[in-house]
Design a protein around this motif. Structure first.
Motif, PDB file in Angstrom:
ATOM      1  N   PRO A  14      -2.635  20.370 -62.178  1.00 33.89           N
ATOM      2  CA  PRO A  14      -2.594  19.099 -62.745  1.00 33.89           C
ATOM      3  C   PRO A  14      -1.257  18.392 -63.114  1.00 33.89           C
ATOM      4  O   PRO A  14      -1.359  17.028 -62.992  1.00 33.89           O
ATOM      5  N   ALA A  15      -0.257  18.902 -62.813  1.00 32.23           N
ATOM      6  CA  ALA A  15       1.143  18.395 -62.891  1.00 32.23           C
ATOM      7  C   ALA A  15       1.417  17.556 -61.548  1.00 32.23           C
ATOM      8  O   ALA A  15       2.254  16.534 -61.545  1.00 32.23           O
ATOM      9  N   SER A  16       0.547  17.606 -60.847  1.00 37.66           N
ATOM     10  CA  SER A  16       0.591  16.727 -59.379  1.00 37.66           C
ATOM     11  C   SER A  16       0.160  15.270 -59.844  1.00 37.66           C
ATOM     12  O   SER A  16       0.515  14.546 -59.072  1.00 37.66           O
ATOM     13  N   GLN A  17      -0.437  15.036 -60.843  1.00 33.44           N
ATOM     14  CA  GLN A  17      -0.778  13.483 -61.358  1.00 33.44           C
ATOM     15  C   GLN A  17       0.361  13.276 -62.234  1.00 33.44           C
ATOM     16  O   GLN A  17       0.477  13.644 -63.281  1.00 33.44           O
ATOM     17  N   PRO A  18       1.238  12.198 -61.704  1.00 29.39           N
ATOM     18  CA  PRO A  18       2.498  11.718 -62.449  1.00 29.39           C
ATOM     19  C   PRO A  18       2.330  11.385 -63.928  1.00 29.39           C
ATOM     20  O   PRO A  18       2.992  11.568 -64.784  1.00 29.39           O
ATOM     21  N   LEU A  19       1.090  10.692 -64.042  1.00 32.81           N
ATOM     22  CA  LEU A  19       0.566  10.246 -65.282  1.00 32.81           C
ATOM     23  C   LEU A  19       0.269  11.345 -66.390  1.00 32.81           C
ATOM     24  O   LEU A  19       0.273  11.032 -67.695  1.00 32.81           O
ATOM     25  N   LEU A  25      -7.886  14.542 -61.925  1.00 30.15           N
ATOM     26  CA  LEU A  25      -6.825  15.464 -61.933  1.00 30.15           C
ATOM     27  C   LEU A  25      -7.299  16.709 -60.760  1.00 30.15           C
ATOM     28  O   LEU A  25      -8.360  16.915 -60.744  1.00 30.15           O
ATOM     29  N   HIS A  26      -6.424  17.461 -60.217  1.00 29.94           N
ATOM     30  CA  HIS A  26      -6.561  18.410 -59.296  1.00 29.94           C
ATOM     31  C   HIS A  26      -6.767  19.575 -60.420  1.00 29.94           C
ATOM     32  O   HIS A  26      -5.901  19.862 -61.328  1.00 29.94           O
ATOM     33  N   HIS A  27      -7.713  20.592 -60.180  1.00 31.23           N
ATOM     34  CA  HIS A  27      -8.137  21.717 -60.950  1.00 31.23           C
ATOM     35  C   HIS A  27      -6.838  22.647 -61.130  1.00 31.23           C
ATOM     36  O   HIS A  27      -6.258  23.020 -62.159  1.00 31.23           O
TER      37      HIS A  27
END
Length: 442
Positions: free
Chosen positions: A53-58, A48-50
């Motif tokens: 976080p919503a950039s990770q679709p899962l 996850l990007h700090h």
């Protein structure tokens, strides 16, 4: 600046940082990664990007999220239990499971360096949780699970967020550098809306003594664990076995194969003496059980503020002992002191307990309550045998008369009580009898 690395868009998995002793000798600087696991990617972590976080679709912010936080890593190797814990948490409910990988920082031969990094790592994780909250997540649905040093790291995060985190679970919180710490300097009940703690190594250099949650579970009194080495000649296992047992007990509890019931008590010795086998405080829910779902006891525990509960385990899986409350009424003419041995027989098999934490007093018309903890659950019980060893090896054997003996299965209320009436025992001699249904008026 300490930051979180962003994962790529490819299909490759992001794995826990794997270091070795050379990294520990040279020393590592703090670098924190967050690895996301869901029911859709249980065997393939996604970093996850700090700040996004919503950039990770899962990563679904409307789901509850559990953060798994490891402790000090003196060898640099990934924790052997982390994958197992991820899978078991995902079985409890549909949630995000995030492994907080701060191996770069925790992997230092100098433990005090790792301790200093817990505050910095906590600030990073705090920032991530704030970003989650801004994206629509509720802090009350966040569960931090910290192991050893990770338990205090979780506490620091909770304190940074003014105790608004839903829950913190501490698995044998670390002792070194925290034994004389104030509540602000370690995990404590104010760090989350609910804090539960499991102790397994309070009497060595690794675990932390005392009570630090709304409920504190003490396995085998919170100290020496069955099956762990008792001498330094066992090598590394002598130092880490008791401490690591907290993780393995928690894994077993999540797997629902243990069902480890904790009995509220002031001390382990009082528990062993049978003084704390009632759970009226928690009715109708009965005594708290170690594990993920403590919801049925939560309201009572929050009202009580701090509760200590004790239980005993076996040396190996599934760890659970079969507990009976044994009530005796004696009518012997002479005062005798002794150690009690009890065997439960089922066919050709039997399981035995020796109740020897202190010598018991048997005298005329006296009620005695014992806690009998058997390593095996044998059913059905066809026969019970008893022996009272008094240490008398010369002179005549005195008789001990039991007006009544009653066996109450503590964690199996569906099973019938077993009784026997008017038994004569000679000291140091075994007597066997078949259990009878208990009379309702006795």
């Amino acid at each position: 600046l300490i930051f979180f690395e962003e994962s790529g868009e490819g299909e490759s998995c992001d794995n826990f940082t794997d270091l070795n002793l050379s990294h520990c000798f040279m020393g590592t600087s703090l670098y924190v990664r967050l690895l996301l696991y869901t029911r859709s990617n249980l065997d393939c972590g996604r970093e996850l990007h700090h700040h996004r976080p919503a950039s990770q679709p899962l990563f679904n912010l409307t789901r509850p999220t559990a953060f798994v936080i490891h402790g000090y890593r003196p060898t640099g190797a990934p924790p052997i239990w982390v994958d197992h814990l991820v899978h078991l948490l995902a079985e409890q409910r549909d949630m995000n499971v995030v492994v907080v990988d701060w191996n770069k920082g925790a992997a230092n031969l100098n433990y005090f360096t790792a301790v200093s990094y817990t505050r910095e790592a906590a600030y990073n994780l705090t920032g991530f949780l704030v970003t989650m909250q801004e994206g629509g997540a509720s802090l009350s649905s966040v569960h931090l699970i910290g192991v050893s040093l990770g338990a205090h790291l979780a506490g620091f995060v909770g304190a940074n967020l003014k105790g608004k985190i839903g829950r913190i679970t501490g698995l044998d919180p670390a002792g070194p550098m925290f034994t004389s710490a104030t509540a602000e300097e370690r995990l404590d009940p104010s760090d989350a809306m609910f804090v539960d703690v499991l102790h397994t190594d309070m009497n060595s250099a690794f675990g932390l003594q005392g009570a630090h949650g709304h409920i504190d579970f003490y396995a085998n009194g919170g100290a020496d664990q069955p099956g762990c080495p008792k001498t330094i000649f066992a090598g590394k296992s002598y130092f880490v076995c008791d401490h690591q047992r907290s993780v393995f007990l928690y894994l077993c509890a999540l797997n629902r194969t243990c069902s480890l019931t904790g009995y509220p008590c002031s001390s382990y010795s009082d528990f062993l003496e049978g003084r704390c086998l009632q759970c009226e405080t928690f009715k109708p829910a009965s005594c708290p059980v170690l594990g993920y779902d403590l919801s049925q006891w939560r309201e009572t525990l929050l009202r009580l503020r701090q509760t200590r509960v004790f239980f005993s385990t076996t040396a190996a899986l599934p760890y659970r002992k079969l507990n009976y409350r044994v009530d005796l009424v004696t009518w012997n003419q002479y005062l005798r002191w002794g150690v009690v041995y009890i065997r439960l027989h089922s066919g050709r098999n039997f399981t035995e307990v020796r109740i020897d934490h202190k010598r018991l007093r048997f005298e005329q018309y006296t009620s005695t309550r014992l806690l009998a903890q058997f390593d095996e659950d044998l059913q059905p019980v066809h026969k019970i045998s008893m022996r009272i060893n008094t240490g008398n090896v010369i002179g005549p054997r005195y008789k001990i008369r039991l007006l009544r003996i009653r066996f109450t299965p503590l964690e199996r209320p569906e099973r019938p009580l077993m009784c026997r009436y008017d038994i004569i025992l000679e000291e140091n001699m075994e007597v066997a009898f078949r259990p009878l249904p208990c009379s309702s008026h006795l």
